[in-house]
Design a protein around this motif. Structure first.
Motif, mmCIF file in Angstrom:
data_model
loop_
_atom_site.group_PDB
_atom_site.id
_atom_site.type_symbol
_atom_site.label_atom_id
_atom_site.label_comp_id
_atom_site.label_asym_id
_atom_site.label_seq_id
_atom_site.Cartn_x
_atom_site.Cartn_y
_atom_site.Cartn_z
ATOM 1 N N THR A 1 -44.585 27.400 28.191
ATOM 2 C CA THR A 1 -44.937 25.998 28.449
ATOM 3 C C THR A 1 -44.329 25.441 29.728
ATOM 4 N N GLY A 2 -43.320 26.117 30.281
ATOM 5 C CA GLY A 2 -42.655 25.595 31.469
ATOM 6 C C GLY A 2 -41.644 24.512 31.158
ATOM 7 N N LEU A 3 -41.261 24.359 29.879
ATOM 8 C CA LEU A 3 -40.275 23.344 29.520
ATOM 9 C C LEU A 3 -38.862 23.909 29.619
ATOM 10 N N LEU A 4 -37.953 23.072 30.093
ATOM 11 C CA LEU A 4 -36.526 23.403 30.100
ATOM 12 C C LEU A 4 -35.846 22.513 29.072
ATOM 13 N N ALA A 5 -35.059 23.111 28.187
ATOM 14 C CA ALA A 5 -34.372 22.374 27.120
ATOM 15 C C ALA A 5 -32.883 22.318 27.402
ATOM 16 N N TYR A 6 -32.262 21.185 27.081
ATOM 17 C CA TYR A 6 -30.826 21.011 27.254
ATOM 18 C C TYR A 6 -30.322 20.046 26.180
ATOM 19 N N LEU A 7 -29.019 19.990 26.005
ATOM 20 C CA LEU A 7 -28.408 19.155 24.971
ATOM 21 C C LEU A 7 -27.605 18.014 25.593
ATOM 22 N N VAL A 8 -27.603 16.863 24.911
ATOM 23 C CA VAL A 8 -26.782 15.723 25.322
ATOM 24 C C VAL A 8 -26.019 15.219 24.110
ATOM 25 N N ARG A 9 -24.860 14.605 24.366
ATOM 26 C CA ARG A 9 -24.054 14.033 23.286
ATOM 27 C C ARG A 9 -24.651 12.714 22.809
ATOM 28 N N GLU A 10 -24.517 12.470 21.521
ATOM 29 C CA GLU A 10 -24.900 11.202 20.909
ATOM 30 C C GLU A 10 -23.698 10.659 20.141
ATOM 31 N N PRO A 11 -23.657 9.361 19.848
ATOM 32 C CA PRO A 11 -22.527 8.803 19.096
ATOM 33 C C PRO A 11 -22.376 9.463 17.723
ATOM 34 N N GLY A 12 -21.147 9.448 17.213
ATOM 35 C CA GLY A 12 -20.889 9.966 15.876
ATOM 36 C C GLY A 12 -20.853 11.479 15.784
ATOM 37 N N GLY A 13 -20.479 12.166 16.880
ATOM 38 C CA GLY A 13 -20.397 13.620 16.835
ATOM 39 C C GLY A 13 -21.742 14.303 16.712
ATOM 40 N N ARG A 14 -22.792 13.634 17.156
ATOM 41 C CA ARG A 14 -24.137 14.216 17.082
ATOM 42 C C ARG A 14 -24.602 14.667 18.466
ATOM 43 N N TYR A 15 -25.619 15.511 18.455
ATOM 44 C CA TYR A 15 -26.189 16.033 19.697
ATOM 45 C C TYR A 15 -27.713 15.963 19.598
ATOM 46 N N ARG A 16 -28.342 15.797 20.756
ATOM 47 C CA ARG A 16 -29.803 15.711 20.782
ATOM 48 C C ARG A 16 -30.351 16.713 21.790
ATOM 49 N N LEU A 17 -31.412 17.402 21.393
ATOM 50 C CA LEU A 17 -32.104 18.322 22.288
ATOM 51 C C LEU A 17 -33.166 17.560 23.069
ATOM 52 N N ARG A 18 -33.122 17.665 24.374
ATOM 53 C CA ARG A 18 -34.129 17.039 25.236
ATOM 54 C C ARG A 18 -34.843 18.122 26.035
ATOM 55 N N THR A 19 -36.060 17.830 26.460
ATOM 56 C CA THR A 19 -36.805 18.779 27.283
ATOM 57 C C THR A 19 -37.385 18.066 28.491
ATOM 58 N N LEU A 20 -37.599 18.841 29.549
ATOM 59 C CA LEU A 20 -38.280 18.324 30.740
ATOM 60 C C LEU A 20 -39.182 19.403 31.290
ATOM 61 N N ASP A 21 -40.162 18.989 32.069
ATOM 62 C CA ASP A 21 -41.068 19.920 32.722
ATOM 63 C C ASP A 21 -40.351 20.545 33.918
ATOM 64 N N ALA A 22 -40.245 21.864 33.951
ATOM 65 C CA ALA A 22 -39.467 22.538 34.989
ATOM 66 C C ALA A 22 -40.061 22.365 36.380
ATOM 67 N N GLU A 23 -41.345 22.054 36.494
ATOM 68 C CA GLU A 23 -41.967 21.864 37.801
ATOM 69 C C GLU A 23 -41.828 20.429 38.303
ATOM 70 N N SER A 24 -42.119 19.476 37.441
ATOM 71 C CA SER A 24 -42.116 18.074 37.875
ATOM 72 C C SER A 24 -40.804 17.355 37.603
ATOM 73 N N GLY A 25 -40.018 17.855 36.657
ATOM 74 C CA GLY A 25 -38.793 17.164 36.266
ATOM 75 C C GLY A 25 -39.028 16.024 35.297
ATOM 76 N N LYS A 26 -40.279 15.791 34.893
ATOM 77 C CA LYS A 26 -40.579 14.682 33.982
ATOM 78 C C LYS A 26 -40.119 15.006 32.565
ATOM 79 N N ALA A 27 -39.588 13.967 31.900
ATOM 80 C CA ALA A 27 -39.113 14.145 30.525
ATOM 81 C C ALA A 27 -40.278 14.466 29.603
ATOM 82 N N ASN A 28 -40.031 15.361 28.640
ATOM 83 C CA ASN A 28 -41.018 15.702 27.633
ATOM 84 C C ASN A 28 -40.441 15.294 26.276
ATOM 85 N N TRP A 29 -40.721 16.026 25.213
ATOM 86 C CA TRP A 29 -40.284 15.594 23.893
ATOM 87 C C TRP A 29 -38.771 15.731 23.724
#
Length: 434
Positions: free
Chosen positions: A78-106
């Motif tokens: 799909t060309g998506l790059l996935a990475y993790l970010v910290r959230e409050p309360g010791g939680r983490y969220r997976l985010r994705t972006l398009d590797a070509e455009s840099g636009k955020a995805n799901w």
């Protein structure tokens, strides 16, 4: 006197009016804390951080993520790059972006890992032409009775839609989690393992007592270890020789000129196994050299081989193999393989000392690494003297001392990593040019 007072009043009114006009023109650009107003930042089509990178990449365009976790994963479908970010309360969220455009995805739902103090690890796995991002972490259950009692928490995300499946696997000891085959493999560094199906979450446990060995292989029963998973089953090894459970055996797949009883796998990546072999006894360089071979993981057949001097001291840990996104090139330490041309090259000095350490490789046939770097991680962190290697000429090109190297290349973009003074990790995508 009256006229003078009137003149002063008029002058004061003019001054007040001028001040009001001046404030109106400023439009509230001043700051509440008394700082001088700053000029609005100019918009840029590229990332704010411009690293010194090889000339094959442009820093004028691309994308940048600030504050990501240490791991990321790229979907080749799909060309998506996935990475993790910290959230409050010791939680983490997976985010994705398009590797070509840099636009955020799901983005996934914020979740709590088994060990909230650390970022989870991140992998990709493919089964039945479906690709998944997988985050995993290990920790102790709240009701654990033993200090070795742990569990592995897996969050499996469908790459296309972002749907998540949570799987928790009880475990004893320190787990190793990999995804070199169609499942998610959990192992203990020895012969105990469990495989999680990424589609339905089913867990298949394989105890060391259930391991079967190739007939006539005494060395297979010594220091038995699960090394990875292939499309045909688990890959295991002994003190010498290796095999796929229910599949092929290294003794029948030794490269030409190698002792068939000497094979040792050193690194496993999806679809490929890098193994070390001893030349046949009596060969001209048997006492001084070793043979390194890339094998097809499904069949065991050799793909490409090269000879290197034996190290003065055997390393405790061999370099991890890295493959280009198309699967045409593989590098590991001072080894480089063109798998389509079925050729290998060992970068070493006349006395057998490694000339460099390779850390990444592109589909265009260029590998990046560094001289005097201890391992790939140090080369990517800016250590040693950076170099580029051409698979066409097998030549080594020195790069400027401060050059940052791409960790991977996806869909024409090199992915770079950099940590700022606030200890925030930056992921940057710069397009390949030329």
């Amino acid at each position: 006197m009256r006229q003078r007072i009137v003149r002063l009043a008029l002058a004061g009114g003019v001054l007040v009016l001028a001040l009001l006009l001046l404030l109106a023109t400023c439009g509230g650009e001043g700051s509440e804390d008394g700082e001088e107003p700053k000029k609005p930042a100019k918009r840029s089509t590229g990332p704010a951080t411009r690293l010194p990178v090889p000339s094959g990449y442009s820093t004028g365009r691309g994308w940048e993520v600030v504050g990501a976790g240490p791991d990321y994963a790229v979907s080749q479908t799909t060309g998506l790059l996935a990475y993790l970010v910290r959230e409050p309360g010791g939680r983490y969220r997976l985010r994705t972006l398009d590797a070509e455009s840099g636009k955020a995805n799901w983005s996934g739902e914020a979740g709590r890992p088994a060990d909230p103090s650390r970022f989870p690890k991140l992998l990709t796995v493919v089964k039945d032409d479906r690709e998944f991002f997988v985050t995993w972490s290990a920790g102790r259950p709240s009701d654990a009775l033993s200090p070795t009692e742990t569990f592995v928490a897996l969050d499996v995300y469908d790459v296309v839609e972002g749907e998540r499946r949570r799987v928790e696997v009880p475990w004893t000891g320190t787990p190793t989690v990999t995804a070199t085959g169609p499942g998610i493999l959990i192992s203990d560094g020895r012969a105990n393992s469990a495989v999680v199906d990424p589609i339905d979450g089913e867990v298949s446990e394989i105890a060391a007592s259930a391991v079967t060995y190739p007939r006539g292989c005494a060395a297979c029963k010594q220091l038995t270890e699960v090394r990875g998973q292939t499309a045909k089953g688990l890959l295991l090894s002994g003190v010498r020789e290796f095999w796929v459970r229910g599949g092929w055996f290294s003794r029948q797949n030794a490269p030409k000129g190698a002792d068939p009883l000497s094979g040792t796998p050193t690194s496993v990546v999806p679809g490929l196994v890098l193994a070390k072999w001893q030349p046949v006894k009596g060969a001209k360089r048997a006492a001084t050299h070793q043979m390194w071979t890339v094998h097809d993981a499904a069949s065991g057949r050799p793909v490409a081989s090269v000879e290197c001097h034996k190290p003065a001291i055997e390393p405790g840990r061999y370099p991890q193999a890295v493959v280009s996104s198309s699967g045409g090139y593989l590098v590991a330490g001072n080894l480089a393989f063109d798998l389509d041309a079925k050729k290998g090259f060992c970068f070493e000095d006349e006395d057998g000392s490694p000339q460099l350490t390779l850390a990444s490789v592109t589909d265009g046939g260029t590998a990046y690494g560094a001289r005097t770097a201890r391992d790939a991680a140090e080369a990517l962190d800016g250590g040693g003297g950076p170099v580029a290697v051409s698979f066409t000429t097998w030549s080594v090109e020195p790069l400027p001392p401060n050059t940052r190297l791409p960790e991977t290349e996806a869909f024409g973009f090199g992915v770079f990593r950099w940590t700022d003074r606030k200890d925030r990790l930056h992921l940057l995508g710069y397009p390949r040019v030329g």
